[in-house]
Write a protein that holds these residues in place. Structure first.
Motif, PDB file in Angstrom:
ATOM      1  N   SER A   1     138.409  26.705   0.847  1.00 12.55           N
ATOM      2  CA  SER A   1     138.049  26.793  -0.578  1.00 12.55           C
ATOM      3  C   SER A   1     138.493  25.556  -1.336  1.00 12.55           C
ATOM      4  CB  SER A   1     138.673  28.049  -1.196  1.00 12.55           C
ATOM      5  OG  SER A   1     140.096  27.975  -1.168  1.00 12.55           O
TER       6      SER A   1
ATOM      7  N   TYR B   1     136.033  22.826  -0.490  1.00 11.10           N
ATOM      8  CA  TYR B   1     134.773  23.054  -1.193  1.00 11.10           C
ATOM      9  C   TYR B   1     134.885  22.660  -2.664  1.00 11.10           C
ATOM     10  CZ  TYR B   1     131.366  25.647  -3.933  1.00 11.10           C
ATOM     11  OH  TYR B   1     130.415  26.004  -4.855  1.00 11.10           O
TER      12      TYR B   1
ATOM     13  N   SER C   1     140.808  30.556   4.796  1.00  7.51           N
ATOM     14  CA  SER C   1     139.937  30.500   3.616  1.00  7.51           C
ATOM     15  C   SER C   1     140.519  29.625   2.512  1.00  7.51           C
ATOM     16  CB  SER C   1     139.696  31.912   3.077  1.00  7.51           C
ATOM     17  OG  SER C   1     140.916  32.494   2.636  1.00  7.51           O
ATOM     18  N   TYR C   2     141.848  29.515   2.463  1.00  4.41           N
ATOM     19  CA  TYR C   2     142.466  28.727   1.385  1.00  4.41           C
ATOM     20  C   TYR C   2     142.140  27.241   1.502  1.00  4.41           C
ATOM     21  CZ  TYR C   2     145.999  26.816  -1.743  1.00  4.41           C
ATOM     22  OH  TYR C   2     146.631  26.131  -2.740  1.00  4.41           O
TER      23      TYR C   2
END
Length: 233
Positions: free
Chosen positions: A45, A48, A41-42
């Motif tokens: 993110s 993004y 997820s890091y």
């Protein structure tokens, strides 16, 4: 009491062993999936946020259909209903205010965002006076927007922070992320007056020579604790 290894005790132990034989692998898989998602997820993110920031930088800001006064009235109406709070909503990243809280419920997070002070529309260069060599700028206007407005007219700010998304209000109260020069000083040293939304919900125009000169002098490095800058000249 039943002796250990009797039918009831043996059945219970056997049942527990069967349950553990199914539960432990499931727990291991759940832990591995959680670790994998957390690690993955890091970078996702970061990607993004990078793409979002690039899109914001490249986006062409359209001319507003409302006036500065109308935008200020919306901010004041929000303040009257929800109070000042300690969070703001703007189109750019903020180094001072957190956008929500990871410990809030989804409903609480939605309410938190709804109560953020809406400064995102105060992002325009209002006037460039070529004769007086001054510019009147809204508080959430970015360095990129200022450059886009000034450079075609042959001007630029004496001290111009290098990050696109730094806003005028944030740069004044945050010492312009330490951007400075021997001749012109810090970012805030070039400003003549500012409109500040104070904690009592009133907007005060502060300059070095008027009745709010103490507020004007205290704004640099205050990081929003004295109020929010709505307009600067």
């Amino acid at each position: 009491l039943k002796p250990f290894g009797s039918s009831i005790g043996g059945t219970s132990i056997a049942g527990a062993r069967v349950l553990l034989s199914f539960a432990l692998p499931t727990m291991r898989r759940a832990i591995m999936v959680a670790i994998f998602v957390a690690i993955l997820s890091y970078p996702i993110s970061l990607l993004y946020l990078s793409l979002r920031d690039v899109a914001r930088i490249l986006a062409v800001d359209v001319m507003p259909i409302d006036t500065h006064e109308e935008r200020i009235r919306r901010v004041l109406a929000h303040t009257k209903e929800h109070g000042m709070g300690n969070k703001i909503s703007k189109r750019t990243n903020s180094n001072r205010f957190e956008y929500g809280n990871i410990f809030l419920t989804w409903v609480g997070l939605a309410n938190s965002k709804r109560k953020m002070l809406p400064l995102k529309d105060l992002r325009h260069v209002l006037e460039v006076d070529v004769q007086a060599k001054t510019a009147t700028i809204e508080g959430a206007c970015t360095m990129k927007a200022i450059a886009d407005a000034l450079v075609p007219k042959g001007f630029m700010l004496p001290i111009h922070p290098e990050m696109h998304e730094i806003t005028v209000g944030g740069a004044i109260v945050g010492i312009g992320i330490e951007s400075s020069g021997h001749k012109y000083g810090f970012f805030h040293d070039s400003f003549l007056e500012v409109d500040v939304l104070c904690a009592d919900g009133k907007v005060r125009t502060a300059s070095m020579s008027n009745e709010h000169s103490d507020l004007f002098a205290a704004l640099p490095n205050s990081f929003g604790t004295l109020g929010y800058i709505l307009k600067a000249k």
